[in-house]
Design an enzyme around this catalytic site. Sequence first.
Site, PDB file in Angstrom:
ATOM      1  N   VAL A  80      76.516 125.257 -83.103  1.00 44.85           N
ATOM      2  CA  VAL A  80      76.170 124.000 -82.430  1.00 44.85           C
ATOM      3  C   VAL A  80      76.756 122.777 -83.147  1.00 44.85           C
ATOM      4  CG1 VAL A  80      74.075 124.910 -81.337  1.00 44.85           C
ATOM      5  CG2 VAL A  80      73.922 123.933 -83.645  1.00 44.85           C
ATOM      6  N   GLN A 101      95.058 132.825 -84.726  1.00 48.81           N
ATOM      7  CA  GLN A 101      95.386 132.634 -83.304  1.00 48.81           C
ATOM      8  C   GLN A 101      94.305 133.316 -82.448  1.00 48.81           C
ATOM      9  OE1 GLN A 101      98.381 133.737 -85.407  1.00 48.81           O
ATOM     10  NE2 GLN A 101      98.171 131.572 -85.834  1.00 48.81           N
ATOM     11  N   LYS A 151      80.889 126.011 -80.323  1.00 48.57           N
ATOM     12  CA  LYS A 151      80.971 124.695 -79.678  1.00 48.57           C
ATOM     13  C   LYS A 151      80.066 124.544 -78.465  1.00 48.57           C
ATOM     14  CE  LYS A 151      84.932 122.438 -81.319  1.00 48.57           C
ATOM     15  NZ  LYS A 151      86.163 121.731 -81.070  1.00 48.57           N
ATOM     16  N   LYS A 186      87.242 130.331 -85.985  1.00 43.90           N
ATOM     17  CA  LYS A 186      87.156 131.521 -86.844  1.00 43.90           C
ATOM     18  C   LYS A 186      86.870 131.157 -88.305  1.00 43.90           C
ATOM     19  CE  LYS A 186      91.228 132.538 -85.263  1.00 43.90           C
ATOM     20  NZ  LYS A 186      91.374 131.736 -84.051  1.00 43.90           N
ATOM     21  N   GLY A 241      95.332 127.082 -88.298  1.00 39.96           N
ATOM     22  CA  GLY A 241      94.644 125.982 -88.990  1.00 39.96           C
ATOM     23  C   GLY A 241      93.160 126.266 -88.920  1.00 39.96           C
ATOM     24  N   HIS A 242      92.632 126.882 -89.967  1.00 44.35           N
ATOM     25  CA  HIS A 242      91.218 127.257 -89.955  1.00 44.35           C
ATOM     26  C   HIS A 242      90.395 126.167 -90.635  1.00 44.35           C
ATOM     27  CE1 HIS A 242      92.146 131.792 -89.233  1.00 44.35           C
ATOM     28  NE2 HIS A 242      92.572 130.991 -88.289  1.00 44.35           N
ATOM     29  N   GLY A 256      93.169 130.979 -79.418  1.00 47.19           N
ATOM     30  CA  GLY A 256      93.093 130.412 -80.766  1.00 47.19           C
ATOM     31  C   GLY A 256      92.150 129.217 -80.806  1.00 47.19           C
ATOM     32  N   ASP A 257      91.953 128.683 -82.007  1.00 50.79           N
ATOM     33  CA  ASP A 257      91.109 127.508 -82.214  1.00 50.79           C
ATOM     34  C   ASP A 257      89.661 127.746 -81.800  1.00 50.79           C
ATOM     35  OD1 ASP A 257      93.467 126.129 -82.968  1.00 50.79           O
ATOM     36  OD2 ASP A 257      93.908 125.792 -80.845  1.00 50.79           O
ATOM     37  N   ARG A 271      94.633 119.393 -77.263  1.00 50.32           N
ATOM     38  CA  ARG A 271      94.494 120.724 -76.667  1.00 50.32           C
ATOM     39  C   ARG A 271      94.167 120.584 -75.189  1.00 50.32           C
ATOM     40  NH1 ARG A 271      90.632 122.422 -81.507  1.00 50.32           N
ATOM     41  NH2 ARG A 271      92.207 122.797 -83.101  1.00 50.32           N
ATOM     42  N   THR A 320     102.255 134.045 -79.482  1.00 46.87           N
ATOM     43  CA  THR A 320     102.776 133.990 -80.835  1.00 46.87           C
ATOM     44  C   THR A 320     103.509 135.308 -81.103  1.00 46.87           C
ATOM     45  OG1 THR A 320     102.279 133.411 -83.113  1.00 46.87           O
ATOM     46  CG2 THR A 320     100.657 134.824 -82.004  1.00 46.87           C
ATOM     47  N   THR A 376      98.921 120.865 -85.882  1.00 47.57           N
ATOM     48  CA  THR A 376      99.949 119.966 -85.346  1.00 47.57           C
ATOM     49  C   THR A 376      99.385 118.639 -84.846  1.00 47.57           C
ATOM     50  OG1 THR A 376      99.640 120.971 -83.179  1.00 47.57           O
ATOM     51  CG2 THR A 376     101.374 121.909 -84.567  1.00 47.57           C
ATOM     52  N   THR A 379     104.300 125.932 -82.872  1.00 47.61           N
ATOM     53  CA  THR A 379     103.888 124.992 -83.918  1.00 47.61           C
ATOM     54  C   THR A 379     105.078 124.626 -84.811  1.00 47.61           C
ATOM     55  OG1 THR A 379     103.318 126.807 -85.386  1.00 47.61           O
ATOM     56  CG2 THR A 379     101.539 125.955 -83.993  1.00 47.61           C
TER      57      THR A 379
HETATM   58  P1  IMP Z   1     103.946 129.824 -82.860  1.00 50.60           P
HETATM   59  O1  IMP Z   1     103.111 130.975 -83.232  1.00 50.60           O
HETATM   60  O2  IMP Z   1     103.839 128.662 -83.799  1.00 50.60           O
HETATM   61  O3  IMP Z   1     105.376 130.169 -82.573  1.00 50.60           O
HETATM   62  O4  IMP Z   1     103.384 129.243 -81.454  1.00 50.60           O
HETATM   63  C1  IMP Z   1     103.378 130.049 -80.270  1.00 50.60           C
HETATM   64  C2  IMP Z   1     102.237 129.609 -79.357  1.00 50.60           C
HETATM   65  O5  IMP Z   1     100.999 129.931 -79.981  1.00 50.60           O
HETATM   66  C3  IMP Z   1     102.180 128.094 -79.088  1.00 50.60           C
HETATM   67  O6  IMP Z   1     101.666 127.888 -77.786  1.00 50.60           O
HETATM   68  C4  IMP Z   1     101.196 127.602 -80.121  1.00 50.60           C
HETATM   69  O7  IMP Z   1     100.569 126.401 -79.736  1.00 50.60           O
HETATM   70  C5  IMP Z   1     100.212 128.760 -80.167  1.00 50.60           C
HETATM   71  N1  IMP Z   1      99.551 128.881 -81.468  1.00 50.60           N
HETATM   72  C6  IMP Z   1     100.080 129.360 -82.614  1.00 50.60           C
HETATM   73  N2  IMP Z   1      99.169 129.355 -83.582  1.00 50.60           N
HETATM   74  C7  IMP Z   1      98.046 128.865 -83.053  1.00 50.60           C
HETATM   75  C8  IMP Z   1      96.748 128.649 -83.569  1.00 50.60           C
HETATM   76  O8  IMP Z   1      96.430 128.936 -84.734  1.00 50.60           O
HETATM   77  N3  IMP Z   1      95.835 128.135 -82.707  1.00 50.60           N
HETATM   78  C9  IMP Z   1      96.148 127.876 -81.410  1.00 50.60           C
HETATM   79  N4  IMP Z   1      97.336 128.070 -80.883  1.00 50.60           N
HETATM   80  C10 IMP Z   1      98.292 128.572 -81.692  1.00 50.60           C
END
Ligand code: IMP
Length: 425
Positions: free
Chosen positions: A411, A222, A329, A16, A40-41, A12-13, A303, A237, A299, A129
Site C-alpha cells: 500500500v 523486467q 500499488k 520486485k 531499476g529496483h 516490469g516495474d 510509463r 527484452t 530512464t 533502455t
Molecule cells: P532493453 O531490455 O533495455 O533492450 O529494453 C527492451 C524493452 O524492455 C523496452 O520496452 C524497455 O522499456 C523494457 N524494459 C527493459 N527493462 C525494463 C525494466 O526493468 N522495467 C520495465 N521495462 C523494461
Amino acid sequence: MKADVLLGLQWGDEGKGKVVDVLTPRYDVIARFQGGPNAGHTLEFEGVKHVLHTIPSGIFHAGKVNVIGNGVVIDPVVFKKEVDALLQRGVDVKKNLYISRKAHLIIPTHRLLDAASEAAKGQAKIGSTLKGIGPAYMDKTGRNGLRVGDIEHASFKSMYETLVAKHKELLGHYKYQYNLAELEPAFFEGISLLLELPLIDSEYELNRYIDSGKAILAEGAQGSLLDVDFGSYPFVTSSHTITAGTCIGLGLAPGRIGEVYGIFKAYCTRVGSGPFPTELHDQTGEDLRKKGHEFGATTGRPRRCGWLDLPALKYAIMLNGVTQLIMMKSDVLSGFRTIKVCTQYKYRGQVIDHVPYDVVNENIEPVYEELQGWDEDLMQVRDAEQLPVALLRYIDYIEQATGLPITIVSVGPDRKQTLMRKVPA
Ligand code: IMP
C-alpha cells in the site's frame, strides 16, 4: 531446501526490489538471474530511496549473501556507480556480494550498438533502455561475448580489442558517430573494481547452499510479458524473465525450484514500445501515472498506464508456475469510482481469453468488467484485515480468477507499507 523465485508478471516495474527487500530476512542468499542495468529496483526505508540496477535487492541486510548469477549481463560502468553509491551509504557491498564468472560483460560498444540499432529502426524502435542489453545478449548467444571470468586472464585486453573491432565494423554499417576513447576509461575502472570482488563459479556455490539447507531467493528483473520468447516479440527484452530463466541463469535444476512468488501491480504499466491492450489514453491513464509516480527508475521515461489485464496475468502465471501472488500499488487505485478489469479480448471478430500469437499487428480490444472502487487512503493501513471492503472484493475477484492466493498487498513504497495476508491452509 529449494530456491524460491520472485518475478514480475507484467511488463516490469511491478515493485520486485521492494518485496525482495522485505522478504530477505527469511532467506540466506538473494540471487539475480537475468537482465542487467536495464532494471531499476527501487527500495525505500527510513525515508531514503535506493535504486539498484545490477546488485540484488538483499544487499541492505547485513550478513545476507547476494549473488549476481551467470544469466545477468553486467556493465562495469553502471556497476561501479552502484557500488560507490552503496559504499557511501555505509553498505558493506564488498563483503556480501559475489559475482558469477559466467556472467557476460556489457562493453561500451554494446551501448553504442544499442543506440545505433534503435536509431536505425526509427518508428519501429523497441524503446530499449539503451543500456546495451540486446547487443550483449546477442554476443552471448552468437558466442562472441566476454565473460566476467575473462577479466582474470592476462589476455583480457586483447579479447576486448577483438570484440571492439567487430563492433566497430557494425557501427560503420550503421554510420553511427561515436567517441569510444571517452567511454573506455570508466569501463576499465569498472573492470578493476570487479577484480577486487569475489568472482565465483556460482552454479556450484548455489547448489552447495541448497545442499547445506540455506534458503535462496531468486530475484527476477523486467517482467514475464517482456520475456524474449513469450513477450510481445520483438517488443521484449533479450533475456528469459520467467521461472525457467532462473534455472538457466543460476544453474539450478527445475526440481530445485520451490515457491514462485508472482508479483503484479493492481493495474498495468508499460514503458517503451509494444502492444498494451488495456492502455488508457485518457484522463484516467493520466491520473494513474500521476498518482502512481509512473516514471521509469532507470530512464525517467513516463510509463504507459492501464487497467489490470487478466488474460495476460493468467498467461504469466501459467508460464511461471506461480504458487502465490503479491499485489502492488493498491493505494494508487484509491479514489477511482469504479475499477475496470480486462477479462477477455475481442480479437479477429471473436471473444477470446488467451493471449494470441500476433499481438503486434492485430487489433486486440479488451472486454472489461467493472468493479466498485474505494475512497479510503491506504498509506497508513498496517493490517490487511483493515483494508476497505471494496478492495478486499477486488482481491477476492483476482484470487477467484487466477485460482491463487494474494499473500502480500503493498500500500505504499516503504517497507512498512507491506501487508502480509494469511495463506489459506
Ligand atoms: P532493453 O531490455 O533495455 O533492450 O529494453 C527492451 C524493452 O524492455 C523496452 O520496452 C524497455 O522499456 C523494457 N524494459 C527493459 N527493462 C525494463 C525494466 O526493468 N522495467 C520495465 N521495462 C523494461
